[in-house]
Write a protein that holds these residues in place. Sequence first.
Motif, short mmCIF file in Angstrom:
data_model
loop_
_atom_site.label_atom_id
_atom_site.label_comp_id
_atom_site.label_asym_id
_atom_site.label_seq_id
_atom_site.Cartn_x
_atom_site.Cartn_y
_atom_site.Cartn_z
N ARG A 318 -29.01 -34.96 -11.03
CA ARG A 318 -30.01 -33.96 -10.66
C ARG A 318 -29.70 -33.37 -9.29
N CYS A 319 -29.27 -34.21 -8.37
CA CYS A 319 -28.91 -33.75 -7.03
C CYS A 319 -28.11 -34.85 -6.36
N TRP A 320 -27.48 -34.51 -5.25
CA TRP A 320 -26.84 -35.54 -4.44
C TRP A 320 -26.90 -35.13 -2.97
N ARG A 321 -26.68 -36.10 -2.12
CA ARG A 321 -26.73 -35.84 -0.69
C ARG A 321 -25.74 -36.75 0.03
N VAL A 322 -25.30 -36.30 1.19
CA VAL A 322 -24.47 -37.12 2.06
C VAL A 322 -25.24 -37.37 3.34
N THR A 323 -25.30 -38.62 3.77
CA THR A 323 -25.96 -38.96 5.02
C THR A 323 -24.98 -39.68 5.92
N SER A 324 -25.16 -39.52 7.20
CA SER A 324 -24.30 -40.20 8.17
C SER A 324 -25.15 -40.84 9.25
N GLU A 347 -22.56 -42.10 3.64
CA GLU A 347 -23.03 -42.50 2.31
C GLU A 347 -23.22 -41.28 1.43
N LEU A 348 -22.77 -41.41 0.19
CA LEU A 348 -23.06 -40.42 -0.85
C LEU A 348 -24.07 -41.04 -1.79
N ALA A 349 -25.19 -40.36 -2.00
CA ALA A 349 -26.21 -40.82 -2.94
C ALA A 349 -26.50 -39.72 -3.94
N PHE A 350 -26.56 -40.08 -5.22
CA PHE A 350 -26.89 -39.08 -6.24
C PHE A 350 -27.97 -39.63 -7.15
N ILE A 370 -17.84 -37.57 1.95
CA ILE A 370 -17.91 -36.11 1.95
C ILE A 370 -16.82 -35.52 1.05
N MET A 371 -15.67 -36.17 1.01
CA MET A 371 -14.62 -35.73 0.08
C MET A 371 -15.11 -35.88 -1.35
N MET A 372 -15.82 -36.97 -1.64
CA MET A 372 -16.40 -37.15 -2.97
C MET A 372 -17.39 -36.03 -3.28
N SER A 373 -18.21 -35.70 -2.29
CA SER A 373 -19.21 -34.64 -2.47
C SER A 373 -18.55 -33.29 -2.72
N ILE A 374 -17.47 -33.02 -2.00
CA ILE A 374 -16.74 -31.77 -2.19
C ILE A 374 -16.18 -31.70 -3.61
N CYS A 375 -15.69 -32.84 -4.11
CA CYS A 375 -15.19 -32.88 -5.49
C CYS A 375 -16.31 -32.57 -6.49
N LEU A 376 -17.48 -33.18 -6.28
CA LEU A 376 -18.61 -32.92 -7.17
C LEU A 376 -18.99 -31.44 -7.15
N GLN A 377 -19.07 -30.87 -5.94
CA GLN A 377 -19.47 -29.47 -5.83
C GLN A 377 -18.47 -28.55 -6.52
N HIS A 459 -29.75 -38.51 -25.07
CA HIS A 459 -29.93 -37.06 -25.12
C HIS A 459 -31.37 -36.72 -24.75
N GLY A 460 -31.54 -35.56 -24.15
CA GLY A 460 -32.89 -35.15 -23.80
C GLY A 460 -32.89 -33.82 -23.09
N ASN A 461 -34.04 -33.19 -23.02
CA ASN A 461 -34.14 -31.94 -22.28
C ASN A 461 -34.17 -32.26 -20.80
N TYR A 462 -33.15 -31.78 -20.12
CA TYR A 462 -33.00 -32.18 -18.72
C TYR A 462 -32.50 -31.00 -17.90
N ALA A 463 -33.20 -30.68 -16.84
CA ALA A 463 -32.80 -29.55 -15.98
C ALA A 463 -31.84 -30.05 -14.93
N PHE A 464 -30.63 -29.52 -14.98
CA PHE A 464 -29.57 -29.91 -14.05
C PHE A 464 -29.63 -29.02 -12.82
N GLU A 465 -29.50 -29.63 -11.64
CA GLU A 465 -29.43 -28.86 -10.41
C GLU A 465 -28.15 -29.21 -9.70
N GLY A 466 -27.36 -28.19 -9.35
CA GLY A 466 -26.12 -28.45 -8.63
C GLY A 466 -26.33 -28.42 -7.13
N ILE A 467 -26.84 -29.47 -6.59
CA ILE A 467 -27.06 -29.54 -5.15
C ILE A 467 -25.95 -30.38 -4.57
N GLY A 468 -25.22 -29.86 -3.60
CA GLY A 468 -24.00 -30.54 -3.21
C GLY A 468 -23.93 -30.95 -1.77
N ASP A 469 -22.69 -30.82 -1.21
CA ASP A 469 -22.41 -31.41 0.08
C ASP A 469 -23.17 -30.76 1.23
#
Length: 472
Positions: A318-324, A347-350, A370-377, A459-469
């Motif tokens: 649904r989303c992810w964030r990087v914290t330092s 830390e990367l948390a999703f 952050i490199m992981m987050s860049i890959c996800l984005q 499976h299910g109705n799920y709204a995806f949000e591309g929230i990234g780095d």
Amino acid sequence: MHFSIPETEVRSEENGSSYVAYNIHVNGVLHCRVRYRQLLGLHEQMKKEYGNNVVPAFPPKKIFTLTPAEVDQRRELLEKYMQAVRQDPILGSSEIFNSFLRKAQQETQKIPTEEVQLEIYLSNGQKVNINIYTSDQTEDVLEAVASKLDLPDELVGYFSLFLVQEREDGGCTYVRKLQEFELPYVSVTSLHSPEYHIVLRKSYWDTAYDSDVMDNRVGLNLLYAQTVSDIERGWILVNKDQHRQLKSLQEKGSKKEFIRSAQTLKYYGYIKFDPCITDFPEKGCHVIVGAGNNELNFHVKLPSEQMKEGSFKVTRMRCWRVTSSQVPVANGTTNPSSSTKCDVKLELAFEYLMSKDRLQWVTITSQQAIMMSICLQSMVDELMVKKSGGSIKKMQKKRLNGTVHRSDSQQAVKSPPLLDSPDPPREQVVKLSTKLSSVSLRGLSSSNSASDISGNDFHGNYAFEGIGDDDL
């Protein structure tokens, strides 16, 4: 990219007066050192260009000299301001903002503008020497490498430059993809270590794009070298029979067939990260994370020593964030040129859809968060480009049409990076995730066998949000 201002310094001017410098860190590493008035000048420029309604509020001026507590408060406000600008899809990719950061980086490192030779590494360890200016930005350097290799313009956007650190064990750590707001020569030389260098590597995830690259002789050689390198370092898993087949193709010089055969192997096209820590499925688990095929793959060692493997699909995040967080190791101005005043914990948390009605946060503690987050984005961006009927080729044509190529005396104003598009409309995102795959942790033997055992799909109705780095 994670922007922070973890510290300030009191520095002296030539006339003996002092001022407060704010150290802007990107991904936990010092990028530049600026004064309040420089940031105020940037703010005024952006207001003039984009208007008051677009640009975030800026910390106000003070009449009297600031107390230490007020300096720290201003530092926090300036940090939030820089993060807000970077998060904005217009301001964060603007030439005003990026050129400010490039100039500040060059001034901080005290590297004059001059012609130099820069070594760029290929995946097989081969070096390509290019002549550039120290003030050349990332896209300029990428184009110079492509020109030296005779890689055609329409394929330049399929590749990126990465900052890599060689480890003592012979492996390498991908630190980050070089960004539009930095000067590659300054970035690598300011680290003052031969362990760091710049590597050219493909920057897309969908293996369907391999065909475009392989149609060109240079593109084929680059992709072949990367594939061989990934197999040798163990990023792509190969059994004995597959190894014999690949060896035979290699001896025949059948590079296309070699790549097509490698495409069928597990973890083809993945980037592997250094061992780190996760809280899934239990706190304190050691894990090796890989990014590829629109997922993060986990090889987890549980506290019980049992090994498990699982994959987290980006379409179920649904989303992810990087914290330092920083742990100060030095204060004052004893070493004003140092960029290692703080130990940085990243830390990367999703938030992940584990089942139809259950979301759960998963956290990875890693210096490569952050490199992981860049890959996800970039995975999200690539999926949305394809979902809207686009392709790297179409995006590349736009980039070429919108780019004024640099001459010897003038640098170009660059268009936004190929896959760094703004967040798509929500309607498109919902369509993207109508079919969702599951995460399943699969038991592995002590020999780390990579046998693929499928899990049950949810499976299910799920709204995806591309929230990234940038959502920090």
